[in-house]
Design an enzyme around this catalytic site. Structure first.
Site, PDB file in Angstrom:
ATOM      1  CB  CYS A 130      -0.987  -0.053   1.158  1.00 42.56           C
ATOM      2  SG  CYS A 130      -2.433   0.972   0.891  1.00 42.56           S
ATOM      3  CG  HIS A 156      -3.408  -3.220   4.095  1.00 47.82           C
ATOM      4  ND1 HIS A 156      -2.267  -2.844   4.774  1.00 47.82           N
ATOM      5  CD2 HIS A 156      -3.739  -2.167   3.326  1.00 47.82           C
ATOM      6  CE1 HIS A 156      -1.928  -1.609   4.412  1.00 47.82           C
ATOM      7  NE2 HIS A 156      -2.797  -1.184   3.541  1.00 47.82           N
ATOM      8  NE  ARG A 197      -9.289   5.219   2.559  1.00 44.87           N
ATOM      9  CZ  ARG A 197      -8.050   5.670   2.435  1.00 44.87           C
ATOM     10  NH1 ARG A 197      -7.824   6.914   2.077  1.00 44.87           N
ATOM     11  NH2 ARG A 197      -7.020   4.885   2.668  1.00 44.87           N
TER      12      ARG A 197
END
Ligand code: GLN
Length: 271
Positions: free
Chosen positions: A97, A199, A131
């Site tokens: 990320c 993640h 997002r």
């Protein structure tokens, strides 16, 4: 023989959504094979830059825009040259990320700031307004040699990453948005560098990726890279659960449900 030295880049600033679980996974999978592994925190400053040269592999986790901006200068000044040399010599580097974004030329944030990256790979990132969040399923590039057909993880980023023509994505998204929500690519890989938005943390549920890292680090540290097989039953059942959840939430049925919810909210707002 020397212990494998795992350089953890900026653990204080760049460790989000359980990214430290990746370090624990590498430690544990090494220890189950009787391989000594030492974690070397590589924080701010020139002395940590000198320590980069002593490491056999690296992990660079996620972080917020302001943390990325705060360490960008240090990364380029003190870590860039030795990191470049280490990966050219075959040291594995896994970046997640925010760390992934900093492998490229720059990250353009939503408020117009340009955060310069390491320029290690020809890629760049532009923040978007929405997002990109949720469980992800990816088919990894077979050329990377992971020997598996699925990676799972959880993405949460505003950055849209674009790869230059010489770059290969880590894989294709089956469910989820990946690099930019447009071209179907997720992450990047080149030699022993892997960048990804996954993640979760990514390594506990994707043991093949953890072992890819360990094999490369073993070669750097002078250990045989034939890793004893482990029982990955728990890991793979967690992976299957992640894939199932991704399909339920973001597959066709999930999208329909989400669309329905959104139109309900819009209707309520109009009243
Ligand atoms: N700040 C970056 C983004 O939102 C990275 C976030 C992260 O590392 N989770 O795109």
């Amino acid at each position: 023989m020397t212990a494998i030295r795992l350089g953890h880049l900026y653990p204080a600033q760049m460790s989000m959504y359980g990214d430290r679980g990746n370090i624990l996974t590498l430690q544990q999978r090494a220890s189950w094979r009787g391989l000594p592994l030492t974690v070397v925190p590589l924080g701010l400053g020139a002395s940590a830059g000198a320590e980069v040269e002593t490491c056999h592999g690296f992990f660079f986790g996620g972080g917020q825009d302001r943390d990325q901006a705060a360490l960008a200068e240090d990364l380029r000044t003190h870590k860039g040259a030795p990191l470049r040399a280490a990966v050219a010599a075959g040291a594995p580097l896994l970046a997640v990320c925010g760390g992934y974004q900093l492998l490229g030329s720059h990250y353009a944030t939503a408020d117009g700031a340009i955060v310069p990256g390491l320029d290690l790979l020809p890629l760049w990132t532009q923040a978007g307004h929405r997002r990109l969040v949720g469980n992800v399923v990816v088919t990894p590039d077979p050329e990377l040699g992971l020997g598996i057909t699925r990676l799972v993880g959880f993405e949460n980023h505003s950055g849209r990453t674009h790869l230059g023509p010489a770059c290969r994505p880590l894989g294709r998204t089956v469910v989820g948005e990946g690099n930019n929500g447009e071209d179907g690519g997720e992450g990047v890989w080149a030699g022993t560098v892997v960048g990804t938005y996954l993640h979760g943390p990514v390594l506990p549920r994707n043991p093949a990726l953890a072992d890819w890292w360990l094999r490369a680090a073993c070669r750097r540290a002078g250990w045989p890279d034939q890793l004893a097989p482990l029982d990955d039953g728990w890991e793979l059942s967690a992976q299957a659960e992640g894939a199932e959840r991704a399909g339920r939430e973001r597959g066709p049925a999930g999208r329909e449900r989400e669309g329905g919810l959104r139109s309900l909210v819009r209707r309520a707002q109009r009243r």
